[in-house]
Design a protein around this motif. Structure first.
Motif, mmCIF file in Angstrom:
data_model
loop_
_atom_site.group_PDB
_atom_site.id
_atom_site.type_symbol
_atom_site.label_atom_id
_atom_site.label_comp_id
_atom_site.label_asym_id
_atom_site.label_seq_id
_atom_site.Cartn_x
_atom_site.Cartn_y
_atom_site.Cartn_z
ATOM 1 N N ASN A 127 -23.966 76.206 51.145
ATOM 2 C CA ASN A 127 -23.139 75.987 52.206
ATOM 3 C C ASN A 127 -23.215 76.005 53.552
ATOM 4 O OD1 ASN A 127 -22.580 78.283 52.672
ATOM 5 N ND2 ASN A 127 -20.567 78.351 51.764
ATOM 6 N N GLY A 128 -24.648 76.245 53.887
ATOM 7 C CA GLY A 128 -25.115 76.772 55.374
ATOM 8 C C GLY A 128 -25.121 78.119 55.425
ATOM 9 N N ARG A 129 -24.565 78.938 54.855
ATOM 10 C CA ARG A 129 -24.569 80.324 54.926
ATOM 11 C C ARG A 129 -24.699 81.161 53.503
ATOM 12 N NH1 ARG A 129 -20.019 78.342 56.802
ATOM 13 N NH2 ARG A 129 -18.699 79.212 55.081
ATOM 14 N N ARG A 130 -24.333 80.617 52.619
ATOM 15 C CA ARG A 130 -24.632 81.451 51.236
ATOM 16 C C ARG A 130 -24.729 80.441 49.961
ATOM 17 N NH1 ARG A 130 -19.507 82.623 52.752
ATOM 18 N NH2 ARG A 130 -20.090 84.371 53.959
ATOM 19 N N PHE A 131 -25.149 81.063 49.141
ATOM 20 C CA PHE A 131 -25.254 80.241 47.746
ATOM 21 C C PHE A 131 -24.092 80.374 46.902
ATOM 22 C CE2 PHE A 131 -29.853 80.574 48.543
ATOM 23 C CZ PHE A 131 -30.326 79.356 48.344
ATOM 24 N N SER A 132 -23.713 79.509 46.012
ATOM 25 C CA SER A 132 -22.749 79.713 45.029
ATOM 26 C C SER A 132 -23.254 78.819 43.682
ATOM 27 C CB SER A 132 -21.295 78.987 45.432
ATOM 28 O OG SER A 132 -21.282 77.633 45.599
ATOM 29 N N LYS A 133 -22.673 79.272 42.630
ATOM 30 C CA LYS A 133 -23.376 78.668 41.396
ATOM 31 C C LYS A 133 -22.052 78.081 40.538
ATOM 32 C CE LYS A 133 -24.706 81.437 38.014
ATOM 33 N NZ LYS A 133 -25.380 82.309 37.175
ATOM 34 N N ARG A 134 -22.473 77.137 39.842
ATOM 35 C CA ARG A 134 -21.892 76.401 38.771
ATOM 36 C C ARG A 134 -22.665 76.084 37.486
ATOM 37 N NH1 ARG A 134 -18.383 73.836 42.953
ATOM 38 N NH2 ARG A 134 -16.319 74.389 42.806
ATOM 39 N N GLU A 135 -21.850 76.531 36.274
ATOM 40 C CA GLU A 135 -22.522 76.026 35.084
ATOM 41 C C GLU A 135 -21.771 75.004 34.434
ATOM 42 O OE1 GLU A 135 -23.229 79.724 32.837
ATOM 43 O OE2 GLU A 135 -24.783 80.561 34.123
ATOM 44 N N VAL A 136 -22.691 74.300 33.827
ATOM 45 C CA VAL A 136 -21.932 73.346 32.891
ATOM 46 C C VAL A 136 -21.707 73.692 31.515
ATOM 47 C CG1 VAL A 136 -22.112 70.667 31.863
ATOM 48 C CG2 VAL A 136 -22.730 71.413 34.676
ATOM 49 N N PRO A 137 -20.691 73.798 30.905
ATOM 50 C CA PRO A 137 -20.325 74.150 29.344
ATOM 51 C C PRO A 137 -20.708 73.094 28.739
ATOM 52 C CG PRO A 137 -18.410 73.349 30.587
ATOM 53 C CD PRO A 137 -19.185 73.309 31.543
ATOM 54 N N GLY A 138 -21.440 73.467 27.459
ATOM 55 C CA GLY A 138 -21.553 72.602 26.485
ATOM 56 C C GLY A 138 -23.073 72.195 26.174
ATOM 57 N N GLY A 139 -23.859 72.648 27.305
ATOM 58 C CA GLY A 139 -25.265 72.719 27.035
ATOM 59 C C GLY A 139 -25.904 71.160 27.631
ATOM 60 N N GLY A 140 -27.042 71.262 27.572
ATOM 61 C CA GLY A 140 -28.001 69.883 28.220
ATOM 62 C C GLY A 140 -28.732 70.483 29.260
ATOM 63 N N ARG A 141 -29.285 69.501 29.998
ATOM 64 C CA ARG A 141 -30.200 69.666 31.197
ATOM 65 C C ARG A 141 -29.877 68.735 32.258
ATOM 66 N NH1 ARG A 141 -36.420 70.851 28.353
ATOM 67 N NH2 ARG A 141 -35.567 71.919 26.616
ATOM 68 N N PHE A 142 -30.272 69.468 33.400
ATOM 69 C CA PHE A 142 -30.291 68.709 34.814
ATOM 70 C C PHE A 142 -31.937 68.537 35.080
ATOM 71 C CE2 PHE A 142 -26.384 70.997 36.502
ATOM 72 C CZ PHE A 142 -25.373 70.053 35.890
ATOM 73 N N HIS A 143 -32.198 67.176 35.318
ATOM 74 C CA HIS A 143 -33.482 66.591 35.637
ATOM 75 C C HIS A 143 -33.505 66.147 37.026
ATOM 76 C CE1 HIS A 143 -34.935 67.175 31.674
ATOM 77 N NE2 HIS A 143 -33.993 66.576 31.170
ATOM 78 N N ALA A 144 -32.503 65.558 37.744
ATOM 79 C CA ALA A 144 -32.658 65.300 39.050
ATOM 80 C C ALA A 144 -31.385 65.072 39.801
ATOM 81 C CB ALA A 144 -33.436 63.805 38.807
ATOM 82 N N VAL A 145 -31.146 65.337 41.095
ATOM 83 C CA VAL A 145 -30.161 65.516 41.771
ATOM 84 C C VAL A 145 -30.326 64.263 43.247
ATOM 85 C CG1 VAL A 145 -30.926 67.445 43.108
ATOM 86 C CG2 VAL A 145 -28.550 66.821 42.991
ATOM 87 N N ASP A 146 -29.427 63.869 43.774
ATOM 88 C CA ASP A 146 -29.209 63.013 44.946
ATOM 89 C C ASP A 146 -27.939 63.564 45.366
ATOM 90 O OD1 ASP A 146 -30.215 61.701 46.891
ATOM 91 O OD2 ASP A 146 -29.870 59.680 46.049
ATOM 92 N N ALA A 147 -27.748 63.358 46.788
ATOM 93 C CA ALA A 147 -26.692 63.823 47.762
ATOM 94 C C ALA A 147 -26.827 62.903 49.019
ATOM 95 C CB ALA A 147 -26.655 65.293 47.764
ATOM 96 N N GLY A 148 -25.474 62.581 49.321
ATOM 97 C CA GLY A 148 -25.309 61.821 50.595
ATOM 98 C C GLY A 148 -23.812 61.658 50.516
ATOM 99 N N ALA A 149 -23.453 61.396 51.894
ATOM 100 C CA ALA A 149 -21.986 61.161 52.415
ATOM 101 C C ALA A 149 -20.986 61.993 51.760
ATOM 102 C CB ALA A 149 -21.831 59.726 51.930
ATOM 103 N N GLY A 150 -21.485 63.365 51.427
ATOM 104 C CA GLY A 150 -20.484 64.396 50.829
ATOM 105 C C GLY A 150 -20.371 64.306 49.212
ATOM 106 N N GLN A 151 -21.144 63.304 48.752
ATOM 107 C CA GLN A 151 -21.171 63.159 47.285
ATOM 108 C C GLN A 151 -22.465 63.771 46.572
ATOM 109 O OE1 GLN A 151 -19.527 59.840 45.560
ATOM 110 N NE2 GLN A 151 -18.418 59.279 47.447
ATOM 111 N N VAL A 152 -22.507 64.021 45.340
ATOM 112 C CA VAL A 152 -23.631 64.648 44.849
ATOM 113 C C VAL A 152 -23.612 64.038 43.251
ATOM 114 C CG1 VAL A 152 -24.754 66.892 43.822
ATOM 115 C CG2 VAL A 152 -23.347 66.835 45.800
ATOM 116 N N TRP A 153 -24.876 63.588 42.776
ATOM 117 C CA TRP A 153 -25.161 62.970 41.841
ATOM 118 C C TRP A 153 -26.150 63.533 40.987
ATOM 119 C CZ3 TRP A 153 -22.218 58.431 40.999
ATOM 120 C CH2 TRP A 153 -21.581 57.925 41.981
ATOM 121 N N ILE A 154 -25.928 64.040 39.673
ATOM 122 C CA ILE A 154 -26.733 64.728 38.821
ATOM 123 C C ILE A 154 -27.201 63.934 37.459
ATOM 124 C CG2 ILE A 154 -27.593 66.815 37.856
ATOM 125 C CD1 ILE A 154 -25.482 68.233 39.214
ATOM 126 N N ALA A 155 -28.459 63.703 37.448
ATOM 127 C CA ALA A 155 -28.985 62.863 36.131
ATOM 128 C C ALA A 155 -29.646 64.001 35.009
ATOM 129 C CB ALA A 155 -29.740 61.837 36.321
#
Length: 379
Positions: free
Chosen positions: A196-224
């Motif tokens: 966030n500009g100062r420190r890290f935070s972490k979120r996990e997605v329940p249920g399993g799977g994999r994140f392969h790619a991420v894009d962000a802009g205009a305050g939005q985040v997209w994960i494929a």
């Protein structure tokens, strides 16, 4: 021995190669490059290297005119470990900017898998290093690098939330979004880390799977990536979306697609987002993409499947200017001597002429301007 990095300018020119440190200069760009987190066939290195060397560029990003970065790894000889590298382009051309073994001299090996920039003074790169645990078993540990316009700051494993390998990163202003996964028994748990500009935070997605790619802009985040019970055998394509700064990513409703995965995602604006991958087979299990190409488009209200070519294989990268001007690149099964390049004009996809110099291991794709595409990889 000469280490070769491959930079291809497609549509107006062919591919060129040069010794590391003198990579040919490519046209200056001011938009983010769209590439696949895997620039060569997954699990495949440069088998044409007679001395056993293998060099791969996995991701690229542009921060402005005469400011670009590329990341990957080099293998200097057969049986030698991978050494993560970070290349930089300025007015003098491309050069090797960082060698990871200098930052992690005790690592078994290293790889830089993702890079992104929001201007020339806000650049992030992520990857992982090999280490041994207390039982002398090899483990993967994450790291991150941040460029502030003057120097690279290293975030070592102990400075990051608990996670295994990091796959990709996206930058939006002073915020950065790092994706990866951790192991929980036989289950793979997707992880999103936010700076966030100062420190890290972490979120996990329940249920399993994999994140392969991420894009962000205009305050939005997209994960494929892919969603599953945690096992690759039942994975299906999945997209997660965070609509406001600080909100948790939520899995979006997609058309019924069956088994498959998404490898890359690109946001032009919040109402024009593209994602590519494969369906009919799980690349998380079968790394050679024996399914069929998968292309999805978000119009601001819902995701639709865009008709794709009727061949076997997978798409690894996508770059778009608008809904009627989109380029994609990937791997076509049984056509391993060229890059499969596709263009969409708003009505249908057309397969462009293949580019054979550099072999079959070029998947990175970037839109530079109306006439130029940039691809990077290895040969």
């Amino acid at each position: 021995m000469k280490i070769l990095w491959l930079v291809c300018v497609l549509a107006l020119a062919g591919c060129t190669a040069a010794p590391a440190g003198t990579v040919p200069q490519t046209p200056a760009a001011s938009t983010t490059l769209a590439t696949s987190p895997t620039a060569n066939h997954p699990g495949e290195e440069d088998e044409n290297a007679s001395d056993g060397s293998a060099n791969t560029v996995l991701d690229v990003a542009v921060g402005g005119p005469d400011a670009a970065w590329a990341v990957g790894y080099a293998v200097t000889a057969e049986d030698e470990p991978r050494n993560g590298v970070l290349l930089r382009m300025d007015r003098d051309g491309w050069r090797v900017d960082q060698r990871l073994h200098e930052r992690f001299p005790d690592a078994l090996d290293s790889i830089v898998s993702g890079v992104d920039a929001d201007g020339p003074n806000e650049v992030w790169a992520v990857g992982d290093i090999g280490d041994l645990d207390e039982d002398s078993e090899e483990v993967r540990l994450p790291f991150a690098l941040r460029w502030d316009g003057r120097r690279w700051k290293t975030f070592r494993p102990a400075q990051l939330p608990t996670v295994g390998a990091l796959a990709d990163v996206a930058v939006d202003g002073s915020r950065a979004f790092l994706i990866g996964r951790r192991r929980e028994g036989k289950t793979s748990v997707p992880v999103l880390m936010t700076w966030n500009g100062r420190r890290f935070s972490k979120r996990e997605v329940p249920g399993g799977g994999r994140f392969h790619a991420v894009d962000a802009g205009a305050g939005q985040v997209w994960i494929a990536g892919s969603s599953s019970s945690g096992r690759c055998a039942d994975s299906r394509p999945a997209i997660w979306h965070s609509a406001t700064p600080g909100s948790a990513p939520v899995e979006m409703r997609l058309p019924a697609l069956g088994k498959g995965m998404l490898r890359h995602i690109w946001q032009n604006r919040p109402s024009d987002v593209w994602a590519v991958g494969e369906r009919g087979a799980s690349g998380d299990c079968d790394e050679y993409g024996t399914g069929k190409p998968l292309i999805l488009h978000w119009n601001g209200s819902f995701w639709t499947q865009v008709q794709s070519p009727s061949w076997k294989g997978s798409l690894y990268g996508i770059a778009a200017v608008g809904e009627d001007d989109v380029w994609a690149v990937g791997y076509e099964q049984d056509v391993t001597s060229e890059v499969t390049l596709l263009h969409y004009n708003g009505r249908r996809w057309k397969r462009k002429a293949g580019y054979t110099e550099g072999g079959s291991n070029v998947f990175g794709l970037a839109r530079i301007d109306a006439n130029l595409l940039l691809a990077t990889g290895n040969r």
